[in-house]
Design a protein around this motif. Structure first.
Motif, PDB file in Angstrom:
ATOM      1  N   THR A  36      -8.657   7.376   3.030  1.00  0.00           N
ATOM      2  CA  THR A  36      -7.404   7.327   3.787  1.00  0.00           C
ATOM      3  C   THR A  36      -6.550   6.156   3.319  1.00  0.00           C
ATOM      4  N   LEU A  37      -7.157   4.998   3.117  1.00  0.00           N
ATOM      5  CA  LEU A  37      -6.411   3.842   2.617  1.00  0.00           C
ATOM      6  C   LEU A  37      -5.851   4.123   1.217  1.00  0.00           C
ATOM      7  N   PHE A  38      -6.627   4.780   0.380  1.00  0.00           N
ATOM      8  CA  PHE A  38      -6.136   5.174  -0.947  1.00  0.00           C
ATOM      9  C   PHE A  38      -4.987   6.167  -0.817  1.00  0.00           C
ATOM     10  N   HIS A  39      -5.130   7.140   0.056  1.00  0.00           N
ATOM     11  CA  HIS A  39      -4.111   8.169   0.266  1.00  0.00           C
ATOM     12  C   HIS A  39      -2.754   7.544   0.605  1.00  0.00           C
ATOM     13  N   VAL A  40      -2.760   6.533   1.447  1.00  0.00           N
ATOM     14  CA  VAL A  40      -1.514   5.867   1.837  1.00  0.00           C
ATOM     15  C   VAL A  40      -0.870   5.207   0.617  1.00  0.00           C
ATOM     16  N   ALA A  41      -1.651   4.452  -0.146  1.00  0.00           N
ATOM     17  CA  ALA A  41      -1.116   3.770  -1.331  1.00  0.00           C
ATOM     18  C   ALA A  41      -0.683   4.780  -2.384  1.00  0.00           C
ATOM     19  N   ILE A  46       3.628   7.562  -5.503  1.00  0.00           N
ATOM     20  CA  ILE A  46       4.205   8.835  -5.954  1.00  0.00           C
ATOM     21  C   ILE A  46       5.693   8.880  -5.619  1.00  0.00           C
ATOM     22  N   TRP A  47       6.040   8.557  -4.367  1.00  0.00           N
ATOM     23  CA  TRP A  47       7.445   8.611  -3.955  1.00  0.00           C
ATOM     24  C   TRP A  47       8.277   7.531  -4.645  1.00  0.00           C
ATOM     25  N   ILE A  48       7.756   6.314  -4.723  1.00  0.00           N
ATOM     26  CA  ILE A  48       8.525   5.225  -5.338  1.00  0.00           C
ATOM     27  C   ILE A  48       8.749   5.513  -6.820  1.00  0.00           C
TER      28      ILE A  48
END
Length: 148
Positions: A36-41, A46-48
């Motif tokens: 989950t922590l990886f998913h957030v980063a 991806i967006w940035i």
């Protein structure tokens, strides 16, 4: 906007420290707390990178806490550099994304940044619930008492 990212990064770092105290990885969310922590980063980068027009880092996941921390630090660096130039003009730029069905959808950069902030806050809430489920005190995400 940068202040909100700094706040989220600080809370995320506290979750990494919290994880160091666990005897083993716990499940939840994206498959595990670490995932989950990886998913957030990963979502952040991806967006940035998409908004910057730079290559997205393709990474399927992480296998250790140290790897997740390193990936988060890389992502933070990319995001912080991007947000240093944040202004009203950049906020109104748009990004066109293809949907799975092939159609296109357009988002303003402002909406994407707000989404990233809300996305992490959502997952912080999940982590807090899971920590209580395993009998551990969650990381405090109280913005009012944090210096970021």
């Amino acid at each position: 906007m940068l202040d909100m990212f700094r706040y989220n990064w600080q809370v995320r770092q506290d979750w990494f420290e919290w994880c160091r105290e666990l005897p083993q990885e716990r499940t939840g969310g994206m498959g595990s707390i670490l995932a989950t922590l990886f998913h957030v980063a990963n979502g952040e980068q991806i967006w940035i990178n998409s908004m910057q027009g730079t290559p997205v880092i393709v990474k399927e996941g992480v296998t250790s806490l140290e790897e997740a921390v390193e990936f988060t630090e890389l992502t933070q660096s990319i995001t912080e550099q991007f947000l240093q130039s944040w202004d009203d003009e950049l906020a109104m730029k748009t990004l066109i994304k293809k949907r799975r069905d092939g159609s296109e959808i357009t988002f303003t950069y402002d909406k994407i940044i707000k989404h990233l902030i809300a996305h992490e806050i959502h997952h912080i809430g999940q982590l807090s619930i899971w920590s209580r489920e395993i009998g551990r005190k969650p990381v405090s995400s109280d913005l009012i008492f944090r210096d970021y």
